[in-house]
Structures are given as C-alpha cells and as structure tokens.
Design a protein around this motif. Structure first.
Motif, PDB file in Angstrom:
ATOM      1  N   ALA A   7      27.906  48.438  63.337  1.00  0.00           N
ATOM      2  CA  ALA A   7      27.672  47.022  63.622  1.00  0.00           C
ATOM      3  C   ALA A   7      28.991  46.271  63.736  1.00  0.00           C
ATOM      4  O   ALA A   7      29.980  46.603  63.068  1.00  0.00           O
ATOM      5  CB  ALA A   7      26.820  46.399  62.523  1.00  0.00           C
ATOM      6  N   ALA A   8      29.003  45.236  64.587  1.00  0.00           N
ATOM      7  CA  ALA A   8      30.121  44.304  64.691  1.00  0.00           C
ATOM      8  C   ALA A   8      29.555  42.904  64.887  1.00  0.00           C
ATOM      9  O   ALA A   8      28.538  42.731  65.580  1.00  0.00           O
ATOM     10  CB  ALA A   8      31.043  44.675  65.849  1.00  0.00           C
ATOM     11  N   TYR A   9      30.226  41.903  64.311  1.00  0.00           N
ATOM     12  CA  TYR A   9      29.712  40.537  64.382  1.00  0.00           C
ATOM     13  C   TYR A   9      30.861  39.576  64.096  1.00  0.00           C
ATOM     14  O   TYR A   9      31.619  39.770  63.139  1.00  0.00           O
ATOM     15  CB  TYR A   9      28.599  40.360  63.343  1.00  0.00           C
ATOM     16  CG  TYR A   9      27.936  39.008  63.314  1.00  0.00           C
ATOM     17  CD1 TYR A   9      27.364  38.465  64.461  1.00  0.00           C
ATOM     18  CD2 TYR A   9      27.865  38.274  62.132  1.00  0.00           C
ATOM     19  CE1 TYR A   9      26.748  37.228  64.429  1.00  0.00           C
ATOM     20  CE2 TYR A   9      27.242  37.038  62.087  1.00  0.00           C
ATOM     21  CZ  TYR A   9      26.690  36.522  63.246  1.00  0.00           C
ATOM     22  OH  TYR A   9      26.073  35.294  63.220  1.00  0.00           O
ATOM     23  N   ASP A  10      31.017  38.551  64.947  1.00  0.00           N
ATOM     24  CA  ASP A  10      32.069  37.561  64.717  1.00  0.00           C
ATOM     25  C   ASP A  10      31.513  36.152  64.529  1.00  0.00           C
ATOM     26  O   ASP A  10      32.258  35.166  64.601  1.00  0.00           O
ATOM     27  CB  ASP A  10      33.087  37.591  65.855  1.00  0.00           C
ATOM     28  CG  ASP A  10      32.510  37.102  67.187  1.00  0.00           C
ATOM     29  OD1 ASP A  10      31.291  36.803  67.250  1.00  0.00           O
ATOM     30  OD2 ASP A  10      33.269  37.025  68.173  1.00  0.00           O
ATOM     31  N   GLY A  11      30.220  36.058  64.271  1.00  0.00           N
ATOM     32  CA  GLY A  11      29.578  34.764  64.071  1.00  0.00           C
ATOM     33  C   GLY A  11      28.842  34.256  65.280  1.00  0.00           C
ATOM     34  O   GLY A  11      27.927  33.435  65.162  1.00  0.00           O
ATOM     35  N   SER A  12      29.200  34.739  66.463  1.00  0.00           N
ATOM     36  CA  SER A  12      28.505  34.325  67.683  1.00  0.00           C
ATOM     37  C   SER A  12      28.094  35.515  68.539  1.00  0.00           C
ATOM     38  O   SER A  12      27.061  35.471  69.204  1.00  0.00           O
ATOM     39  CB  SER A  12      29.383  33.370  68.504  1.00  0.00           C
ATOM     40  OG  SER A  12      30.610  33.998  68.845  1.00  0.00           O
ATOM     41  N   CYS A  13      28.885  36.563  68.549  1.00  0.00           N
ATOM     42  CA  CYS A  13      28.559  37.758  69.336  1.00  0.00           C
ATOM     43  C   CYS A  13      28.288  38.918  68.385  1.00  0.00           C
ATOM     44  O   CYS A  13      29.023  39.117  67.407  1.00  0.00           O
ATOM     45  CB  CYS A  13      29.708  38.100  70.280  1.00  0.00           C
ATOM     46  SG  CYS A  13      29.347  39.447  71.436  1.00  0.00           S
ATOM     47  N   ALA A  14      27.237  39.667  68.672  1.00  0.00           N
ATOM     48  CA  ALA A  14      26.827  40.780  67.818  1.00  0.00           C
ATOM     49  C   ALA A  14      26.721  42.048  68.648  1.00  0.00           C
ATOM     50  O   ALA A  14      26.349  42.010  69.821  1.00  0.00           O
ATOM     51  CB  ALA A  14      25.495  40.485  67.135  1.00  0.00           C
ATOM     52  N   ALA A  15      27.036  43.179  68.024  1.00  0.00           N
ATOM     53  CA  ALA A  15      26.918  44.471  68.710  1.00  0.00           C
ATOM     54  C   ALA A  15      26.476  45.535  67.723  1.00  0.00           C
ATOM     55  O   ALA A  15      26.883  45.520  66.556  1.00  0.00           O
ATOM     56  CB  ALA A  15      28.242  44.874  69.355  1.00  0.00           C
ATOM     57  N   ILE A  16      25.635  46.449  68.195  1.00  0.00           N
ATOM     58  CA  ILE A  16      25.211  47.613  67.416  1.00  0.00           C
ATOM     59  C   ILE A  16      25.370  48.838  68.307  1.00  0.00           C
ATOM     60  O   ILE A  16      24.804  48.883  69.406  1.00  0.00           O
ATOM     61  CB  ILE A  16      23.756  47.495  66.937  1.00  0.00           C
ATOM     62  CG1 ILE A  16      23.609  46.321  65.964  1.00  0.00           C
ATOM     63  CG2 ILE A  16      23.303  48.792  66.263  1.00  0.00           C
ATOM     64  CD1 ILE A  16      22.179  46.090  65.500  1.00  0.00           C
ATOM     65  N   ALA A  17      26.148  49.801  67.863  1.00  0.00           N
ATOM     66  CA  ALA A  17      26.308  51.059  68.586  1.00  0.00           C
ATOM     67  C   ALA A  17      25.457  52.119  67.914  1.00  0.00           C
ATOM     68  O   ALA A  17      25.388  52.184  66.678  1.00  0.00           O
ATOM     69  CB  ALA A  17      27.765  51.495  68.589  1.00  0.00           C
ATOM     70  N   VAL A  18      24.811  52.941  68.729  1.00  0.00           N
ATOM     71  CA  VAL A  18      23.925  53.966  68.175  1.00  0.00           C
ATOM     72  C   VAL A  18      24.707  54.928  67.295  1.00  0.00           C
ATOM     73  O   VAL A  18      24.233  55.372  66.254  1.00  0.00           O
ATOM     74  CB  VAL A  18      23.199  54.719  69.305  1.00  0.00           C
ATOM     75  CG1 VAL A  18      22.413  55.895  68.757  1.00  0.00           C
ATOM     76  CG2 VAL A  18      22.266  53.754  70.045  1.00  0.00           C
ATOM     77  N   GLY A  19      25.936  55.263  67.684  1.00  0.00           N
ATOM     78  CA  GLY A  19      26.741  56.157  66.863  1.00  0.00           C
ATOM     79  C   GLY A  19      26.992  57.475  67.547  1.00  0.00           C
ATOM     80  O   GLY A  19      27.215  57.535  68.762  1.00  0.00           O
ATOM     81  N   ALA A  20      26.957  58.557  66.781  1.00  0.00           N
ATOM     82  CA  ALA A  20      27.311  59.871  67.313  1.00  0.00           C
ATOM     83  C   ALA A  20      26.266  60.431  68.258  1.00  0.00           C
ATOM     84  O   ALA A  20      26.547  61.357  69.018  1.00  0.00           O
ATOM     85  CB  ALA A  20      27.541  60.853  66.163  1.00  0.00           C
ATOM     86  N   GLU A  21      25.052  59.903  68.238  1.00  0.00           N
ATOM     87  CA  GLU A  21      23.975  60.483  69.027  1.00  0.00           C
ATOM     88  C   GLU A  21      23.980  60.041  70.488  1.00  0.00           C
ATOM     89  O   GLU A  21      23.351  60.675  71.334  1.00  0.00           O
ATOM     90  CB  GLU A  21      22.620  60.108  68.419  1.00  0.00           C
ATOM     91  CG  GLU A  21      22.407  60.637  67.016  1.00  0.00           C
ATOM     92  CD  GLU A  21      21.055  60.212  66.480  1.00  0.00           C
ATOM     93  OE1 GLU A  21      20.036  60.696  66.994  1.00  0.00           O
ATOM     94  OE2 GLU A  21      21.023  59.383  65.554  1.00  0.00           O
ATOM     95  N   SER A  22      24.629  58.922  70.804  1.00  0.00           N
ATOM     96  CA  SER A  22      24.464  58.342  72.128  1.00  0.00           C
ATOM     97  C   SER A  22      25.625  57.405  72.439  1.00  0.00           C
ATOM     98  O   SER A  22      26.288  56.884  71.536  1.00  0.00           O
ATOM     99  CB  SER A  22      23.149  57.552  72.189  1.00  0.00           C
ATOM    100  OG  SER A  22      23.064  56.760  73.336  1.00  0.00           O
ATOM    101  N   ARG A  23      25.874  57.174  73.711  1.00  0.00           N
ATOM    102  CA  ARG A  23      26.843  56.164  74.136  1.00  0.00           C
ATOM    103  C   ARG A  23      26.249  54.758  74.117  1.00  0.00           C
ATOM    104  O   ARG A  23      26.946  53.779  74.368  1.00  0.00           O
ATOM    105  CB  ARG A  23      27.319  56.463  75.556  1.00  0.00           C
ATOM    106  CG  ARG A  23      28.193  57.697  75.693  1.00  0.00           C
ATOM    107  CD  ARG A  23      28.488  57.953  77.167  1.00  0.00           C
ATOM    108  NE  ARG A  23      29.286  59.149  77.372  1.00  0.00           N
ATOM    109  CZ  ARG A  23      30.615  59.147  77.574  1.00  0.00           C
ATOM    110  NH1 ARG A  23      31.266  58.009  77.603  1.00  0.00           N
ATOM    111  NH2 ARG A  23      31.283  60.272  77.739  1.00  0.00           N
TER     112      ARG A  23
END
Length: 392
Positions: free
Chosen positions: A324-340
């Motif tokens: 997960a990444a978050y800066d208060g306005s933009c958020a992102a979730i990467a699946v991880g090792a299983e997928s791009r």
C-alpha cells in the motif's frame, strides 16, 4: 508458524555465544560515511505506461523506502564482503544526496538498513541487519538521528535477537519511536512485542492489553505505520478451535505504546482474511490485505474503520503480499509478487487498474502524487510515476 520459529530458536540457544570479528563493539566513529553530497542524476529511462526508471547512485542495493514530505528516503547498502557498508539516500526533485551514517559496531559497519521510518520533523529511526558469527546468524543494529546525519546506537544481542526472538515487523519515528515485532512468551506461543527507546536502550514489552496473544488467539503483526497522533499496527489473529483454524485481519492503534485499541478488519465469519501492509498520511491509513481469494483494502480514520470496495482481483490466501501507498490524496495498492496489477484511486472510492513495469513489488511509497515502486530483483530496482492517480 510459531512452532517452526520456536523450534529454530531452541536450536540456536547454544549458538548465541559464537562470534566473529564483527561481533565486537568496535569504535568505528572515526570512519563514518561521507558528508552529504548532491549526486548528479543520470537521465531517467522512460518505461511503458508513463513510468520512469530511477537509477540509484553508486550501485546501491535498496532494502527499504519511505516517503518523507516532499522527499523520498531509501535505505540499504552498497558494496559487498568486507567492503559492504550501510547507505541512506534522500531524494528531492531529481537529486540524490547521501545522509551521513556513523556506525559504532562491527555489524553496524556492514549492515543493510532494512527498516526505516522518518518523522515529519526529519527525525530518522532505522534498523540494520547483517549476518555473521560461526553460523551466520542475523544481527540487528539500531540507528537514530535526522536527515542531516544518523548514528548507530549499540544494543546487546538479546535486545532484538536470541532464542526467544520471533522477528521484527517494522518501526515508527512519530508520534513515538517504536519497534514492533514478536517474541516467544512461552514454549508454545509467540506474542506481539513492542520496543521503546529509553536513554539509548530499546526496552521490550509483550502482552500489552488488546495487542497480545491470549487464550486460543495468536496475534501476529505484519506491518507498522503512524498517523500524526497514533502508531498503527496491522496483522492477523489466528483462532484455533475444535472446528478448525481461522485467521482474521485486525489492526491495533496506540498514541503512547501503553494504551491500545483493537480494530476488527476482516469479517467475523466466512472466509479467513489477513492485513499485510499499511500506509498512513495525516490522520488516516490505507491497509492492503486479502479476504478469501480476493485482494482487499481498508481505510482507518481518526474515528472509524471501513472496508474499501476494490475491483475483483484474485490472490492466493495466506501467502498474498499486497503493498500500500498513500499520501493523503492519492492511494495505491499493488498485488505484490503474484501479479503486475496495481490499483490507484484519488478518493479510495473509485479505483482504476494498471500494470506495473515489473513484478515482485517489495515496497510502495507515495509523495505528492508520485508513486515509487521498489522491486529489488528487477532490472531497475526503483521505478516511479509522476501522476499516479492519472494512471489508466
């Protein structure tokens, strides 16, 4: 899982006396890392989808990444063998600068900075790791300072290691310096553990109110973050009963490492769930995890916690490692090792899916809408996108 850890720990009781040259607390203060110098950035290579390769200077091997206001801070190491040394880099705009490091022990001198936290005021707390001794045991080193300079603070081996150690999860630099991990509190149980700095010593506590393993509940922290007023730990609770074993995602918050509040994340019945990563900004945190065989997310606010409705993305239960990444306005979730696959959102309500340039994500970080993705095994360890929430 804890039986495996305890079995290994029992095996190494007799090994804690083994040493190598790096075991000695050598005074290496006369040979600190160089003073900060701006490192001219090489030209960024353009990758498909608007991504950029972010070459790290001096063959740095990154192991941790942290957003710090407008800056990105990367911890790791450089060199190998007897020439290895820790490295801490700060990135602002397009320029990298070395943060001076002052090791105090033999293992500090060769450590890689694998856990990192930066406070809003620039305070830095880090954990270094190196292997050594006759049996190549992992050796933890503790570091603190500011982005103007960070020094190792020597600890005894049993502070974070030894036969009862269960592992270190992460740390925070605000609102209070804290290290979170697990520790064996009996021959058959691991419990969450918290270390607090006290006069240069990191002091451990276990079985702290709701943040503990008790009865038929085994709690395991998996990631640590912090808002402006609270330390936030996410993880799982595993319950073993006559009907079988079930795992549930949970979170724990504390303003001072003394008073803890438990937050239920996963469903109370139905499929098992887990919380794997957390990213915080302001007074809110984004949690990435899984429920059953689907990617899952939660938002922890100052007063509430809610499940985020994500597009359906299949993951493998129990072993999924979303980030997960978050800066208060933009958020992102990467699946991880299983997928791009990565999901991005400007409001945590509407999500768009995109492909990352490389798989096997170990860390995400977001600063002012720029998403940084650390993939240590990739051809380029660090990549970025300047407008993450415009990804489609």
């Amino acid at each position: 899982m804890h039986r495996v850890v305890l079995s290994l720990a029992t095996t190494v009781v007799a090994l804690t006396a083994c040493s190598s040259a790096a075991d000695r607390v050598d005074d290496v203060s006369s040979n600190p890392t160089p003073a900060p110098a701006s490192l001219a950035p090489p030209a960024l290579a353009t990758l498909p989808g608007g991504w950029f390769a972010e070459p790290l200077p001096g063959r740095t091997r990154p192991a941790s990444v942290e957003a710090a206001g407008d800056r990105l801070v990367v911890g790791g190491s450089v060199g190998s063998g007897d020439g290895a040394r820790p490295r801490l880099l700060a990135h602002e705009g397009s320029v990298w600068a070395d943060v001076p490091l002052e090791p105090a022990t033999g293992y500090g001198r060769i450590a890689s900075l694998v856990h990192l936290a930066v406070a809003p005021d620039g305070g830095v707390v880090a954990l270094g790791n190196a292997t050594g001794g006759a049996h190549l045991m992992p050796r933890w080193t503790a570091w603190s300072g500011t982005l103007d300079g960070v020094a190792e603070v020597p600890q005894v081996f049993e502070t974070f290691g030894g036969p009862s150690a269960g592992g270190l999860t992460g740390l925070t630099a605000a609102p209070v310096d804290a290290v979170v991990g697990s520790w064996a509190t009996s021959p058959s149980r691991l419990s969450p553990a918290v270390w607090r700095e006290d006069g240069g010593r990191w002091v451990r506590r276990t079985d702290i109110g709701p943040f503990s393993s008790a009865g038929d509940v085994q709690a395991l922290p998996t990631a640590v973050g912090a808002t402006g007023s609270a330390v936030v730990v996410v993880g799982t609770e595993t319950v073993t009963a006559d009907a079988g074993t079930r795992q549930t995602a949970a979170a724990w918050t504390t303003p001072d490492l003394r008073t803890w509040r438990r937050l239920a994340l996963g469903p109370s019945d139905g499929p098992s769930s887990g919380a794997v990563d957390v990213a915080c900004a302001g007074d809110a945190c984004l949690v990435a995890g899984w429920v059953g065989d689907r990617l899952a997310g939660w938002r922890i606010g100052a007063e509430d916690v809610r499940r985020i409705r994500l597009p359906a993305v299949r993951v493998e239960p129990y072993v999924a490692q979303p980030r997960a990444a978050y800066d208060g306005s933009c958020a992102a979730i990467a699946v991880g090792a299983e997928s791009r696959t990565a999901l991005v959102s400007a409001d945590t309500a509407r999500w768009a899916a995109t492909d990352l340039p490389q798989p096997h994500v170990s860390h995400l970080a977001m600063t002012r809408g720029r998403l940084f993705v650390l993939t240590p095994d990739g051809a380029t360890a660090l990549v970025s996108h300047a407008e993450a929430c415009d990804l489609r």
